[in-house]
Design a protein around this motif. Structure first.
Motif, PDB file in Angstrom:
ATOM      1  N   SER A  65       0.940  -1.122   0.189  1.00 51.17           N
ATOM      2  CA  SER A  65       0.036   0.037   0.056  1.00 51.17           C
ATOM      3  C   SER A  65       0.780   1.397  -0.034  1.00 51.17           C
ATOM      4  O   SER A  65       0.279   2.188  -0.686  1.00 51.17           O
ATOM      5  CB  SER A  65      -0.891  -0.039   1.374  1.00 51.17           C
ATOM      6  N   TYR A  69       0.636   3.883  -2.885  1.00 54.19           N
ATOM      7  CA  TYR A  69      -0.254   4.944  -2.595  1.00 54.19           C
ATOM      8  C   TYR A  69       0.777   6.364  -2.439  1.00 54.19           C
ATOM      9  O   TYR A  69       0.037   7.553  -2.358  1.00 54.19           O
ATOM     10  CB  TYR A  69      -1.323   4.906  -1.841  1.00 54.19           C
ATOM     11  N   THR A 162     -11.804   6.856  -9.954  1.00 51.64           N
ATOM     12  CA  THR A 162     -10.593   6.470  -9.407  1.00 51.64           C
ATOM     13  C   THR A 162     -10.774   5.681  -7.936  1.00 51.64           C
ATOM     14  O   THR A 162     -11.129   6.096  -6.975  1.00 51.64           O
ATOM     15  CB  THR A 162      -9.531   7.458  -9.240  1.00 51.64           C
ATOM     16  N   LEU A 163     -10.499   4.164  -7.919  1.00 52.00           N
ATOM     17  CA  LEU A 163     -10.637   3.391  -6.755  1.00 52.00           C
ATOM     18  C   LEU A 163     -11.950   3.451  -6.000  1.00 52.00           C
ATOM     19  O   LEU A 163     -12.124   3.628  -5.080  1.00 52.00           O
ATOM     20  CB  LEU A 163      -9.473   3.864  -5.723  1.00 52.00           C
ATOM     21  N   THR A 194     -10.055   3.159 -12.585  1.00 52.54           N
ATOM     22  CA  THR A 194      -8.916   2.787 -12.179  1.00 52.54           C
ATOM     23  C   THR A 194      -8.997   2.063 -10.935  1.00 52.54           C
ATOM     24  O   THR A 194      -9.919   2.629  -9.874  1.00 52.54           O
ATOM     25  CB  THR A 194      -7.986   3.923 -11.496  1.00 52.54           C
ATOM     26  N   GLU A 195      -8.823   0.798 -10.897  1.00 50.97           N
ATOM     27  CA  GLU A 195      -9.050  -0.068  -9.670  1.00 50.97           C
ATOM     28  C   GLU A 195      -7.892  -1.190  -9.496  1.00 50.97           C
ATOM     29  O   GLU A 195      -7.179  -1.615 -10.387  1.00 50.97           O
ATOM     30  CB  GLU A 195     -10.417  -1.042 -10.115  1.00 50.97           C
ATOM     31  N   HIS A 196      -7.856  -1.724  -8.229  1.00 53.88           N
ATOM     32  CA  HIS A 196      -7.279  -3.024  -7.898  1.00 53.88           C
ATOM     33  C   HIS A 196      -8.034  -4.111  -8.693  1.00 53.88           C
ATOM     34  O   HIS A 196      -9.265  -3.986  -8.870  1.00 53.88           O
ATOM     35  CB  HIS A 196      -7.038  -3.414  -6.587  1.00 53.88           C
ATOM     36  N   PHE A 213     -11.986  -6.503  -4.295  1.00 50.44           N
ATOM     37  CA  PHE A 213     -11.713  -6.305  -5.421  1.00 50.44           C
ATOM     38  C   PHE A 213     -12.786  -6.976  -6.628  1.00 50.44           C
ATOM     39  O   PHE A 213     -13.056  -8.063  -6.230  1.00 50.44           O
ATOM     40  CB  PHE A 213     -10.376  -6.134  -5.962  1.00 50.44           C
ATOM     41  N   ILE A 240      -2.444  -2.089  -9.708  1.00 56.09           N
ATOM     42  CA  ILE A 240      -3.448  -0.921 -10.067  1.00 56.09           C
ATOM     43  C   ILE A 240      -3.352  -1.053 -11.687  1.00 56.09           C
ATOM     44  O   ILE A 240      -2.531  -1.040 -12.327  1.00 56.09           O
ATOM     45  CB  ILE A 240      -2.954   0.331  -9.589  1.00 56.09           C
TER      46      ILE A 240
END
Length: 252
Positions: A65, A69, A162-163, A194-196, A213, A240
């Protein structure tokens, strides 16, 4: 790392908004160690191994993470194609907006609208509630829903989610939401999701947490339900993915 973000902001926010998980895990590890050293058990080494695995899993997830991030270029927005002056940008979040101010800084001449679809009845995660209390909304944010975006047809040049899209847990609701995205984006516009993903790298990083997810196949099905086509897929990090979507039949 973007200059507007503080060092370790991403990973510290994860701990801050999900502290109850770490407290539970810590108590579990302490209980296992107590049992292992209090009783003369033949399985003592296995109990200690389990405690070690729990600690190791948490450490790996936090390190990943931190990389995603705080170290990667996720929040530098280098994965976004150039946005021309005065283009209309819709930035959608699920109650926690970390990117509208970054978009405004990177593309100051663009018209950026933030849209929050958070619904406390449908989206019950306590982490989102904590994040909303900790960070103020972007100026002019519209509070709406997923089933009808209060925006005209074909009005946005680019849409960013996003996420956040994975927070729409109901499949039917997710399909409706993406049909709304398709309605609002211009025929020449693009939608950035935008995603895992629920894949091997995220399983190794987050263990059972990767079930939060969705798989790539699930997303592709959702895009199809929204009458959208994947124009391009980008890997921001191994963990990601960004899908750039266009309306069916568009070549943009």
């Amino acid at each position: 790392m973007d200059a507007m973000r503080k060092p370790f902001q991403g990973v510290l926010n994860i701990i801050r908004f999900n502290w109850h998980f770490y407290v539970i895990a810590l108590f579990l590890v302490l209980a296992l160690i107590l049992v292992a050293f209090t009783f003369l058990l033949p399985l003592k080494q296995y109990i200690l191994l389990l405690a070690t695995l729990i600690v190791g899993s948490m450490a790996v997830s936090l390190i990943v993470s931190w990389y995603v991030y705080d170290v990667s270029n996720l929040y530098q927005l280098q994965w976004i194609d150039d946005i021309h002056n005065h283009q209309r940008i819709l930035n959608i979040n699920a109650g926690f907006d970390e990117t509208s101010h970054l978009l405004k800084k990177k593309f100051p001449a663009a018209d950026i609208l933030s849209y929050d679809f958070y619904d406390p009845v449908k989206h019950t995660e306590v982490s989102i509630k904590r994040a909303r209390k900790a960070y103020p909304a972007f100026a002019g944010t519209i509070q709406g829903n997923t089933h009808h975006l209060e925006l005209p047809d074909n009005s946005m040049d680019k849409i960013f989610v996003t996420l956040a899209a994975h927070e729409v847990r109901n499949e039917l609701e997710r399909g409706v939401f993406f049909r709304e995205l398709e309605r609002v984006v211009k025929p020449t516009g693009q939608i950035y999701i935008t995603e895992h993903l629920r894949d091997v790298p995220n399983f190794l990083a987050y263990n059972i947490g990767f079930f939060h997810f969705y798989s790539k196949s699930t997303w592709l099905k959702t895009f199809q339900q929204g009458n959208l086509t994947v124009h391009l897929e980008k890997k921001i990090t191994p963990f990601i993915s960004t899908f750039i979507l266009v309306k069916n039949g568009s070549s943009s």
